[in-house]
Write an enzyme that holds these catalytic residues in place. Structure first.
Site, PDB file in Angstrom:
ATOM      1  N   SER A 135       0.773  -1.224   0.024  1.00 42.71           N
ATOM      2  CA  SER A 135      -0.144   0.062   0.104  1.00 42.71           C
ATOM      3  C   SER A 135       0.850   1.440   0.107  1.00 42.71           C
ATOM      4  O   SER A 135       1.819   1.221  -0.707  1.00 42.71           O
ATOM      5  CB  SER A 135      -1.048  -0.019   1.380  1.00 42.71           C
ATOM      6  OG  SER A 135      -2.090   0.919   1.092  1.00 42.71           O
ATOM      7  N   ASP A 290      -9.135  -6.641  -3.972  1.00 38.90           N
ATOM      8  CA  ASP A 290      -8.839  -5.244  -3.523  1.00 38.90           C
ATOM      9  C   ASP A 290      -9.430  -4.241  -4.403  1.00 38.90           C
ATOM     10  O   ASP A 290      -9.128  -4.427  -5.509  1.00 38.90           O
ATOM     11  CB  ASP A 290      -7.211  -5.308  -3.584  1.00 38.90           C
ATOM     12  CG  ASP A 290      -6.786  -4.069  -3.113  1.00 38.90           C
ATOM     13  OD1 ASP A 290      -7.600  -3.143  -2.780  1.00 38.90           O
ATOM     14  OD2 ASP A 290      -5.361  -3.966  -3.108  1.00 38.90           O
ATOM     15  N   HIS A 319      -8.006  -5.096   0.292  1.00 39.69           N
ATOM     16  CA  HIS A 319      -6.910  -4.698   0.490  1.00 39.69           C
ATOM     17  C   HIS A 319      -6.127  -4.878   1.816  1.00 39.69           C
ATOM     18  O   HIS A 319      -4.867  -5.131   1.772  1.00 39.69           O
ATOM     19  CB  HIS A 319      -7.148  -2.832   0.352  1.00 39.69           C
ATOM     20  CG  HIS A 319      -5.695  -2.234   0.393  1.00 39.69           C
ATOM     21  ND1 HIS A 319      -5.037  -1.996  -0.864  1.00 39.69           N
ATOM     22  CD2 HIS A 319      -5.165  -1.480   1.444  1.00 39.69           C
ATOM     23  CE1 HIS A 319      -4.189  -1.436  -0.529  1.00 39.69           C
ATOM     24  NE2 HIS A 319      -4.152  -0.958   0.636  1.00 39.69           N
TER      25      HIS A 319
END
Length: 341
Positions: A135, A290, A319
């Site tokens: 991320s 995700d 995610h």
């Protein structure tokens, strides 16, 4: 294990031109640097994590894990702008003797990377064997690989992209609007904006997971219920958890940091050209469910990074899967690290 803090008593100039009179970088290390300095694994954390990677990524980092302090010298630094020991809104401004709060200047991912580089030099690290992040942590990895291509051997990127998407920026804007709607937001206090932060976390949870996850884990068996639903309780619980450990001013600031992420910004080359310049063997991972940083963003990286290998994990956790699917991630990473490059 508590974080160590590097205190640099020299001015640190941000990409915006704003200057911090001094800099603090909180960090954790695990294991020992070997004689030739070839065993460094540096992990960059995401939005609300801290530098204790052995805690929040325990399934991958620790004794007997794929990243093992018995073999590796592991480093994780708290990002600039956070509230876990590095310089940020809760830090004292030496010019005023009071915390910065809302006056802390805007930071970019490149600023964060420049702080990491100062720590790398302080620790006597010449080369990083593996630079990893998911991320927002992946944003740092990409920027660092461009800043110091000769200092990094391999890259590991999960659920990340070369630039913040319009979708991500819209989500972050909604989260900041929630914080700004809190009437306490402008108060010079570490508690400012807490109710807004709880609402911002609720928005975030809807993007970290997905429809299937909520239906599977938070549906109510009682067909006659009209209030007090499990899904509502879960969202409130997650919001309270974040409020009890994080700061709204840091959250607001760091969502802006993510919005500014674009590896091509202020560089003469376009994004594909920049990615093509990265020489490192790279392991890319995406997660099927995700919806925040979907696999198409990792597939874009694969198309343009000359030595990239892509794996897609089938997970229902969205995610957040990069923080949960330890078994799948660890197996793939161990196999990839064991291959001759």
């Amino acid at each position: 294990m508590s974080a160590k803090v590097l205190h640099i008593k020299e001015a640190f100039t941000l990409e915006s031109g704003a200057v911090l009179p001094e800099l603090r970088i909180a960090y954790h290390t695990y294991g020992t640097l070997n004689s030739d300095g070839s065993n460094v694994v540096w992990i960059c954390h995401a939005l609300t994590a801290n530098s204790d990677v052995a805690d929040w990524w325990a399934g991958l980092v620790g004794e007997g894990r794929v990243v093992d302090p018995a073999k590796h010298f592991i480093v994780c630094a708290n990002i600039l702008g956070s509230c876990y020991g590095s310089s940020g809104p809760l830090s004292v401004n030496p010019a005023t003797g009071a915390p910065y709060y809302h006056t802390f200047p805007q930071v970019t991912v490149r600023d964060i990377v420049q702080a990491h580089i100062l720590l790398r030099r302080h620790l006597g690290i010449a080369r990083i064997h593996l630079l990893a992040g998911g991320s927002m942590g992946g944003y740092q990895v990409l920027e660092w690989a461009l800043a110091e291509p000769d200092a990094i051997d391999r890259l590991f990127l999960l659920c990340t992209g070369a630039a913040e998407s319009a979708w991500g920026i819209a989500i972050h804007t909604a989260q900041r609007l929630a914080i700004e709607a809190d009437c306490s937001w402008q108060q010079p206090s570490p508690q400012a904006g807490q109710r807004g932060l709880k609402a911002a976390r609720a928005i975030g949870m809807l993007t970290y997971r997905n429809y299937q996850t909520f239906v599977r884990t938070q549906s109510d068996p009682d067909k006659d219920k009209t209030d007090g639903f499990r899904a509502s309780s879960y969202i409130n619980y997650q919001g309270d958890k974040l409020v009890n450990r994080f700061n709204a001013q840091s959250y607001w600031l760091l969502t802006k940091t993510m919005d500014s992420h674009n590896i091509a910004r202020s560089r003469p080359a376009d994004m594909p050209t920049l990615l093509a310049q990265l020489p490192q063997p790279t392991l890319l991972m995406g997660i099927t469910s995700d919806i925040l940083c979907p696999p198409e963003e990792q597939l874009f990286l694969e198309r343009h990074m000359p030595r990239a290998t892509y794996y897609e994990i089938d997970s229902s956790y969205g995610h957040d899967g990069f923080l949960i699917e330890f078994e799948q991630i660890g197996r793939i990473l161990a196999e990839w690290l064991g291959r001759p490059q």
